[in-house]
Each structure stands twice: as structure tokens, then as C-alpha cells.
Design a protein around this motif. Structure first.
Motif, PDB file in Angstrom:
ATOM      1  N   VAL A 136       0.840  -1.204   0.000  1.00 39.81           N
ATOM      2  CA  VAL A 136       0.000   0.000   0.000  1.00 39.81           C
ATOM      3  C   VAL A 136       0.873   1.251   0.000  1.00 39.81           C
ATOM      4  O   VAL A 136       0.629   2.211  -0.744  1.00 39.81           O
ATOM      5  CB  VAL A 136      -0.949   0.003   1.214  1.00 39.81           C
ATOM      6  CG1 VAL A 136      -1.652   1.353   1.342  1.00 39.81           C
ATOM      7  CG2 VAL A 136      -1.972  -1.112   1.092  1.00 39.81           C
ATOM      8  N   LEU A 137       1.925   1.225   0.813  1.00 39.07           N
ATOM      9  CA  LEU A 137       2.845   2.362   0.870  1.00 39.07           C
ATOM     10  C   LEU A 137       3.554   2.557  -0.465  1.00 39.07           C
ATOM     11  O   LEU A 137       3.720   3.684  -0.934  1.00 39.07           O
ATOM     12  CB  LEU A 137       3.868   2.127   1.978  1.00 39.07           C
ATOM     13  CG  LEU A 137       4.725   3.332   2.392  1.00 39.07           C
ATOM     14  CD1 LEU A 137       3.843   4.438   2.950  1.00 39.07           C
ATOM     15  CD2 LEU A 137       5.768   2.906   3.417  1.00 39.07           C
ATOM     16  N   GLN A 139       2.493   1.852  -3.443  1.00 40.25           N
ATOM     17  CA  GLN A 139       1.593   2.416  -4.442  1.00 40.25           C
ATOM     18  C   GLN A 139       1.194   3.848  -4.129  1.00 40.25           C
ATOM     19  O   GLN A 139       0.817   4.606  -5.030  1.00 40.25           O
ATOM     20  CB  GLN A 139       0.337   1.557  -4.574  1.00 40.25           C
ATOM     21  CG  GLN A 139       0.575   0.221  -5.255  1.00 40.25           C
ATOM     22  CD  GLN A 139      -0.714  -0.515  -5.555  1.00 40.25           C
ATOM     23  OE1 GLN A 139      -1.405  -0.972  -4.652  1.00 40.25           O
ATOM     24  NE2 GLN A 139      -1.052  -0.624  -6.826  1.00 40.25           N
ATOM     25  N   ALA A 140       1.290   4.242  -2.855  1.00 33.32           N
ATOM     26  CA  ALA A 140       0.840   5.575  -2.453  1.00 33.32           C
ATOM     27  C   ALA A 140       1.921   6.638  -2.648  1.00 33.32           C
ATOM     28  O   ALA A 140       1.600   7.802  -2.904  1.00 33.32           O
ATOM     29  CB  ALA A 140       0.385   5.560  -0.998  1.00 33.32           C
ATOM     30  N   ILE A 141       3.197   6.257  -2.520  1.00 37.46           N
ATOM     31  CA  ILE A 141       4.282   7.247  -2.581  1.00 37.46           C
ATOM     32  C   ILE A 141       4.590   7.603  -4.028  1.00 37.46           C
ATOM     33  O   ILE A 141       4.880   6.713  -4.836  1.00 37.46           O
ATOM     34  CB  ILE A 141       5.551   6.699  -1.895  1.00 37.46           C
ATOM     35  CG1 ILE A 141       5.292   6.435  -0.425  1.00 37.46           C
ATOM     36  CG2 ILE A 141       6.703   7.674  -2.049  1.00 37.46           C
ATOM     37  CD1 ILE A 141       6.487   5.844   0.309  1.00 37.46           C
ATOM     38  N   HIS A 182       6.445   1.440  -7.320  1.00 41.57           N
ATOM     39  CA  HIS A 182       5.006   1.320  -7.602  1.00 41.57           C
ATOM     40  C   HIS A 182       4.685  -0.014  -8.269  1.00 41.57           C
ATOM     41  O   HIS A 182       3.709  -0.691  -7.921  1.00 41.57           O
ATOM     42  CB  HIS A 182       4.551   2.477  -8.484  1.00 41.57           C
ATOM     43  CG  HIS A 182       3.063   2.542  -8.665  1.00 41.57           C
ATOM     44  ND1 HIS A 182       2.411   1.880  -9.682  1.00 41.57           N
ATOM     45  CD2 HIS A 182       2.089   3.175  -7.949  1.00 41.57           C
ATOM     46  CE1 HIS A 182       1.114   2.103  -9.592  1.00 41.57           C
ATOM     47  NE2 HIS A 182       0.881   2.885  -8.557  1.00 41.57           N
TER      48      HIS A 182
END
Length: 305
Positions: A136-137, A139-141, A182
Motif C-alpha cells: 500500500v505504501l 503504491q501511495a508514494i 510502484h
């Protein structure tokens, strides 16, 4: 097979035509770049002479027609900034961009598959939660922010890796990691969900009943079937990585096509931008074609039509 190749060839030509057409008209919306390349003391005669020389004085539809005729002959024109052949400049930068994209793809797969397998095998445990949190991290950064963070940690604070440039494998580590984050997160989540589905299959229960080691079950039987869709996603993601390299190359001063295109966009260097986008679109089309072929070889149930 021959019919499939011809069909994909026609599709590729249509995609390339639509791509360069769309880019041609979009970039023309940014305005006439004449004054960017003229000295401050240029006279009106000098400006008009330059516009006439570059063809900017003609109606847009005539410019487009001339552009298509030249492109069919492999001529994208000369760079407005460098006065060099635009296609030759792009081709010279392609190897560095592909090197970065393939390194990022390899790094993403190397991290994602073990992470996805462990998360699936250890479902609903602390390992699964950690793996899910990492994906999740990832894909979020944003890639550019992660790149700056990597430079701060590994180049500024610990001084163990260069902050930019090219020429060696060590210069490739940080930009490849920033570009891969990502994709690695997506691969890991997809591997986990696919592996969970495979582990519930009857043939896996049969193999378990034979007393085979879990490592053998996971990597010899379960992962083999999981890799089939991952191959397609990985190949499609290579196109995403080629596009994402535009920003990452600028952050790390990587001497590839992305940095060239960004400078060309800032300077409204039309020929270089169109040649670069054309080459990227062509590369992605070719990659997708061979991905379909590879997918058919890995999974005999797939028939190419």
C-alpha cells in the motif's frame, strides 16, 4: 500465426498514427515557439524569416500534411534547440532509458514475487499485514518523492550511493529503485491474490497429501501457474516504466530519453517531442506483441487469433 502477426501489425500502425497525430496537435496548442529561439534584439524580418524557414507561417492542416509525408520517410525534422536530427537524438538516448526500465522491472519482480508468496502463505498473520502495508505504501508514494527521499538517505546522509548521473551499475541503483516501487507493490498484491486462489486448488491439496515440503509446493507447483498472468502484467508494466522514467531521469540526472523529452517540452522543441513519443509508442507496441507470443508459449490453452 501469420494472420495474427498481420492483424497486430495493422493495429500497431493505427496506434502509431493516432499517437503522433494527437501529440502533433496537442503540442501545437502551446503556441508558436519562434520567439523562444530568437535573440532579444531580433527584428521583425528575422522573426518572419525563421517562421517561414520552420514552416510555422503555414496553416496548421498544411503543416500536418507535410509532417505526415516526412514521418512516412522516417524524417521527424531537426531539433529546434540543437539543430540536429530529432530522431537521431532520440535513438541515442533510448539505450539508457531501456536500461533503467529493465533494471526497475527486474528489481520489482525480484522483490514482489517473494513478498506476495509469503503474504499468501502466511495469510492473516503479522507477515501478511507487513507485506500488505508495504505494498500500500509503495503504491501511495509518488516516484519523484521517493527518489528525493532515497537521495537524502543514501547519498546525503550515508554517502554510499551517487545522487545522480550515469555510466555504471552503481548509478543505476537509486533511480531503478524509485521507478520500481510502484510496480513492485502492484506485482506483490497481484501475486498474493493469485497465489491464494491457486493454493485452494484441488491439485495443491493432492500434492500436500504426498508430504512434499511446503517450499516445493509453493515454488514448484503453485508459483508456476501464478506466473502466467504475472508475465502479461510485467510486460504491460514495462510501458508504464518507460513513461515513468521521464520524471525519474530528471530527478537523478539519468542520461536517457526522459530527460531529453522533458527539456524538449520545456523548450517547445516539437520535432524531438514527437520523435520521442513515437519511439516510446513503437517500443510499447512491440513489447506487447512479444508478450502475447510469450503468453501463448507459457500457456498452451491460449490460441493466438
Amino acid at each position: 500465426m501469420l494472420g495474427y502477426i498481420l492483424k497486430r501489425g495493422v493495429q500497431t500502425l493505427v496506434v502509431l498514427f493516432l499517437t503522433i497525430t494527437l501529440v502533433f496537435f496537442i503540442i501545437r496548442l502551446s503556441g508558436d515557439p519562434t520567439y523562444l529561439y530568437m535573440p532579444d534584439d531580433a527584428t521583425d524580418e528575422m522573426v518572419e524569416e525563421f517562421r517561414e524557414q520552420m514552416g510555422f507561417d503555414r496553416p496548421l492542416y498544411i503543416q500536418y500534411g507535410s509532417f505526415l509525408v516526412d514521418v512516412v520517410q522516417g524524417d521527424f525534422g531537426d531539433s529546434l534547440m540543437h539543430r540536429e536530427d530529432a530522431l537521431a537524438m532520440v535513438v541515442a538516448k533510448i539505450p539508457a532509458t531501456f536500461q533503467l526500465a529493465f533494471a526497475a522491472l527486474f528489481m520489482a519482480i525480484a522483490v514482489a514475487i517473494p513478498l506476495g508468496v509469503i503474504s499468501a502463505y502466511k495469510q492473516n498473520t503479522i507477515y501478511d499485514r507487513i507485506g500488505t502495508g508495504v505494498t500500500v505504501l509503495g503504491q501511495a508514494i509518488p516516484g519523484f518523492w521517493l527518489g528525493l527521499l532515497l537521495i537524502l538517505v543514501f547519498s546525503v546522509t550515508f554517502k554510499i550511493l551517487p545522487s545522480g548521473g550515469g555510466g555504471s551499475v552503481i548509478h543505476l541503483i537509486l533511480p531503478a529503485a524509485a521507478l520500481a516501487a510502484h510496480s513492485a507493490a502492484r506485482f506483490a498484491r497481484f501475486t498474493r491474490s493469485t497465489m491464494l486462489d491457486v493454493l485452494r486448488k484441488d491439485y495443491i491439496r493432492t500434492v500436500k497429501s504426498t508430504g512434499a515440503p511446503m517450499v516445493t509446493i509453493l515454488y514448484k507447483y503453485a508459483l508456476k501457474n501464478t506466473l502466467i498472468p504475472i508475465i502479461t502484467i510485467a510486460a504491460l508494466d514495462l510501458g508504464v516504466l518507460l513513461g515513468g522514467a521521464v520524471i525519474i531521469e530528471s530527478v537523478f540526472s539519468w542520461p536517457g530519453l526522459g530527460q531529453l523529452l522533458l527539456k524538449a517540452l520545456m523548450g517547445r522543441d516539437f520535432p524531438v517531442v514527437i520523435a520521442g513519443v513515437f519511439f516510446i509508442a513503437l517500443s510499447i507496441s512491440i513489447i506487447n506483441f512479444f508478450t502475447d507470443i510469450l503468453y501463448g508459449l507459457v500457456n498452451p490453452q491460449v490460441r493466438l487469433k
